[in-house]
Design a protein around this motif. Structure first.
Motif, short mmCIF file in Angstrom:
data_model
loop_
_atom_site.label_atom_id
_atom_site.label_comp_id
_atom_site.label_asym_id
_atom_site.label_seq_id
_atom_site.Cartn_x
_atom_site.Cartn_y
_atom_site.Cartn_z
N HIS A 270 40.91 50.26 32.90
CA HIS A 270 40.22 51.49 33.25
C HIS A 270 39.13 51.25 34.30
CE1 HIS A 270 42.26 53.54 30.05
NE2 HIS A 270 41.77 52.74 29.15
N GLY A 271 38.82 50.02 34.57
CA GLY A 271 37.75 49.70 35.50
C GLY A 271 37.32 48.26 35.31
N ARG A 272 36.51 47.78 36.25
CA ARG A 272 36.05 46.39 36.23
C ARG A 272 34.55 46.37 35.97
NH1 ARG A 272 35.59 41.94 40.67
NH2 ARG A 272 36.14 40.06 39.51
N ILE A 273 34.14 45.68 34.92
CA ILE A 273 32.75 45.70 34.48
C ILE A 273 32.17 44.29 34.46
CG2 ILE A 273 31.20 46.25 32.56
CD1 ILE A 273 33.09 48.49 31.79
N LEU A 274 30.97 44.15 35.03
CA LEU A 274 30.22 42.90 35.01
C LEU A 274 29.18 42.98 33.90
CD1 LEU A 274 29.44 40.15 36.28
CD2 LEU A 274 27.96 41.42 37.86
N ILE A 275 29.20 42.01 32.99
CA ILE A 275 28.26 41.95 31.86
C ILE A 275 27.31 40.79 32.07
CG2 ILE A 275 28.02 41.70 29.36
CD1 ILE A 275 31.10 42.44 29.24
N ALA A 276 25.99 41.04 31.99
CA ALA A 276 25.00 39.97 32.10
C ALA A 276 24.06 40.02 30.90
CB ALA A 276 24.21 40.09 33.40
#
Length: 246
Positions: free
Chosen positions: A9-15
């Motif tokens: 559904h989308g590309r997510i960056l987690i920090a």
């Protein structure tokens, strides 16, 4: 490490420097069908975005669709990373995670250019709902790319994501831009708080929330700071409207 779910559904960056939270978020988002990249601090998040654009300059055309930033992280914290992105004109949606509960700390994240915040501990369903709302807003802006909105000497170029007051260009965060666009598209109409919260955030923060008032204040200071006549008006007890003052 990047991984893909069954239905992307989308590309997510987690920090997030908390391993348990980072890994649980990563797993949950993959199960929801998102493509994820998880890193341990703000510096690594900025490096991912730089690598994604292929140079040392940021761009709002990277392939990530959203960034989740924890506030308290080593090396570069979430608020600093958010400021860097906005200074470099990266308009990617940013969701801040914070263990802090004081209003001033939450406002600091919004003031840095974050689009939304979620205090820890949080409910996973609420996190997913906020992610969906932010991604809907990103897609909503592409609906009429040729649209130019005008109110008095204020102009909003939707396709270029640019705002001008006369000859002066105004820098707005994504949430500020979305809110101003909503008001100007409906100029002359009073939009109540619930409608604005639904259209911009996808849910209501509750009767005690000051989020909307904070963002209205940001916009007013930016578009009226040289003494121009006010265009955003408060209708006490109801909401806000954009119009030329009579």
């Amino acid at each position: 490490m990047s991984q893909k779910g069954q239905q992307q559904h989308g590309r997510i960056l987690i920090a997030d420097d908390d391993r348990a939270i980072r890994e649980s978020l990563d797993r949950a988002l993959i199960l929801e069908g998102y493509d994820t990249v998880a890193v341990t601090d703000g510096a690594a998040a900025l490096d991912e975005l730089r690598r994604d654009t292929g140079d040392r300059d940021f761009s709002d055309h990277n392939s990530f669709d959203l960034v989740i930033l924890d506030v308290m992280m080593p090396n570069i914290d979430g608020i600093t990373a958010c400021r860097v992105l906005r200074t470099e004109k990266n308009t990617i949606p940013i969701l801040m995670l914070t263990a802090r509960t004081e209003t001033g700390d939450r406002v600091a994240g919004l003031d840095a250019g974050a689009d939304d915040y979620l205090p820890k501990p949080f409910d996973l369903d609420e996190l997913l709902s906020r992610i969906r709302a932010l991604l809907r807003r990103s897609n909503w802006q592409s609906g009429d790319p040729s649209s130019l909105l005008v109110l008095d000497d204020l102009s909003i170029d939707i396709a270029a994501h640019r705002v001008k007051r006369g000859l002066r260009e105004i820098e707005l965060s994504k949430t500020e831009f979305d809110l101003l666009e909503l008001l100007v598209r409906n100029q002359g109409i009073v939009l109540d708080h619930a409608t604005i919260y639904d259209r911009i955030w996808g849910y209501d923060f509750g009767p005690e929330s000051k989020n909307l008032a904070v963002y209205i204040g940001y916009i007013r200071r930016k578009i009226d700071f040289q003494g121009e006549r006010p265009l955003i008006h408060t209708v006490r007890g109801v909401g806000y409207t954009a119009r030329i003052a009579s």
